[in-house]
Scaffold this active site. Structure first.
Site, short mmCIF file in Angstrom:
data_model
loop_
_atom_site.label_atom_id
_atom_site.label_comp_id
_atom_site.label_asym_id
_atom_site.label_seq_id
_atom_site.Cartn_x
_atom_site.Cartn_y
_atom_site.Cartn_z
N SER A 120 1.37 6.60 2.68
CA SER A 120 2.06 7.59 3.51
C SER A 120 3.30 8.15 2.83
CB SER A 120 2.47 6.96 4.85
OG SER A 120 1.34 6.61 5.61
N GLN A 149 0.84 -1.20 0.00
CA GLN A 149 0.00 0.00 0.00
C GLN A 149 0.88 1.26 0.00
OE1 GLN A 149 -2.05 0.41 3.69
NE2 GLN A 149 -3.53 1.88 2.93
N GLU A 191 -8.99 -1.21 5.89
CA GLU A 191 -7.71 -1.35 6.58
C GLU A 191 -7.91 -1.42 8.09
OE1 GLU A 191 -3.37 0.85 6.62
OE2 GLU A 191 -5.16 2.10 6.54
N GLU A 232 -4.39 9.93 17.19
CA GLU A 232 -5.04 11.25 17.05
C GLU A 232 -6.06 11.25 15.91
OE1 GLU A 232 -1.38 11.43 19.25
OE2 GLU A 232 -1.79 10.70 17.23
#
Length: 407
Positions: free
Chosen positions: A135, A132, A250, A375
């Site tokens: 990021s 994947q 995911e 977060e």
């Protein structure tokens, strides 16, 4: 929800057990290294792909898939039953979390019929393992802030940029990829989603040495990588919507990939001396284990609720973020408590008898990052589950090329 198997489910479970018993011994004998040993990532990938091929040939590889793509179209409950029995004898499911848990549902949801016919068979028969490419160094939690660019060139796209923390990129054959195709619109609107061959010219993978001693995460550099437009999923500029399908799946996949480890920590506490007795005799240790036991029970019931939703034809929702958040924090706290109980023995040993040594403590740090940081998950839970006011995002509607970057 009835936790017991129906008559039909019990028969299916028995069939699964029988097939696994007949195949697992022979499968292990065919490889020079034992399944479950400290094998390399390349060996684990080889094993996982070979096991997937064997399952596919035996009719157990893609249970919920449409028959047109090699599946059996069984229910989610039956697929779960097989996964439960498989986990008892074959510890390789983690190698296919991204392939089966993220790439496949995204391709099935947003791919054309032709794309499904081209991409899914090689997954079904164990030929290809996927990673994947999401990021980036400057855009981890803020996926919409990615800078990797794709520029149209005739019928192709030219891609340049860098991805990071890409799990199993060094052993993967293909990847799902999100890039920016229009920097002149708001950041969520200028993204497009592709699939890419990891052997394409211009793709460079560099494993990252982790604190745990492993190198399952990677940097991936994309330099003038040319791919055809036929490898685009959904419309140009619709990448964020497609990525949300991936991320929802995911969090279900990652949240369900790890054990709650209640029995393991109990065994450590029962067998490890602490003070004048055993660790389990300490009231603080008992309280910590009891707290986690209650949370683990809650996680189990959330998982069953998700399973019930999926069995009725629903799709993964934001509630999966609750499981992922609690499990990530809990596993790290549990590993830390195990090290406290074991004292220097836990620090010095590669692994203690229960598998909760320093290696696992460092690895659980990653559990709180992969699949969304704490977060980000708290924002999702507050906004999409609890219905609280959305966090202020001053750059939400600003063209991406006008957002201050700090460069």
């Amino acid at each position: 929800m009835d936790f017991n198997d129906t008559k039909e489910e019990a028969q299916f479970r028995q069939q699964a057990k029988q097939w696994l018993e007949e195949n697992i011994v022979q499968f292990k004998q065919e490889f020079p290294f034992e399944v479950g040993d400290n094998v390399t990532d390349s060996q684990a990938a080889e094993l996982a792909k070979a096991w997937q091929k064997r399952k596919f040939e035996g009719g157990w590889g893609c249970l919920t898939w449409p028959k047109a793509f090699g599946g059996r179209e069984v229910s989610i409950m039956e697929a779960t039953i097989f996964a439960q029995e498989e986990a008892k004898v074959m510890p390789l499911a983690g190698m296919y979390i991204i392939t089966s848990g993220m790439a496949v549902p995204t391709i099935m949801t947003h791919g054309t019929e032709e794309q499904c016919k081209q991409l899914l068979p090689s997954i079904a028969n164990g030929e290809r393992l996927w990673c994947q490419l999401f990021s980036e160094p400057a855009a981890g939690s803020d996926l919409a802030g990615i800078k990797t660019r794709a520029v149209k060139d005739g019928d192709d796209w030219i891609i340049n940029g860098q991805k990071v923390w890409t799990t199993l990129a060094h052993v993967s054959d293909w990847a799902i990829l999100v890039v920016r195709t229009d920097p002149t619109v708001a950041k969520h609107k200028g993204l497009t989603y592709f699939v890419i061959d990891m052997k394409s010219p211009g793709v460079e993978v560099r494993p990252i040495k982790q604190a745990s001693g492993e190198s399952e995460f990677n940097e991936v550099f994309l330099t003038d990588v040319r791919i055809p437009d036929s490898q685009r999923l959904d419309a140009v500029g619709n990448g964020w919507r497609v990525a949300m399908t991936t991320l929802m799946n995911e969090r279900v996949a990652v949240g369900g990939a790890f054990s709650d480890n209640v029995e393991e920590i109990l065994e450590v506490a029962r067998t490890t001396p602490l003070g004048q007795g055993r660790a389990i005799d300490d009231c603080g240790v008992r309280q910590s284990i009891a707290d986690w036991y209650v949370k683990a029970a809650g996680l189990k019931n959330i998982g069953l609720r998700q399973l019930s939703t999926l069995s009725k034809g629903g799709v993964p929702g934001p509630e999966a973020s609750v499981s992922k958040l609690v499990l990530g924090i809990g596993r790290q706290d549990l590993a830390a408590m195990s090290l406290d109980i074991l004292d220097m023995a836990g620090v010095l040993a590669e692994d203690d008898a229960m598998g909760w040594g320093s290696h696992d403590f460092f690895r659980t740090i990653g559990n709180r990052l992969e699949g969304g940081t704490d977060e980000i998950l708290r924002n999702i839970i507050s906004e999409r589950v609890l219905g609280l006011p959305a966090e202020i995002r001053v750059d939400k509607d600003v063209p991406f090329n006008q957002v201050p970057s700090g460069a």
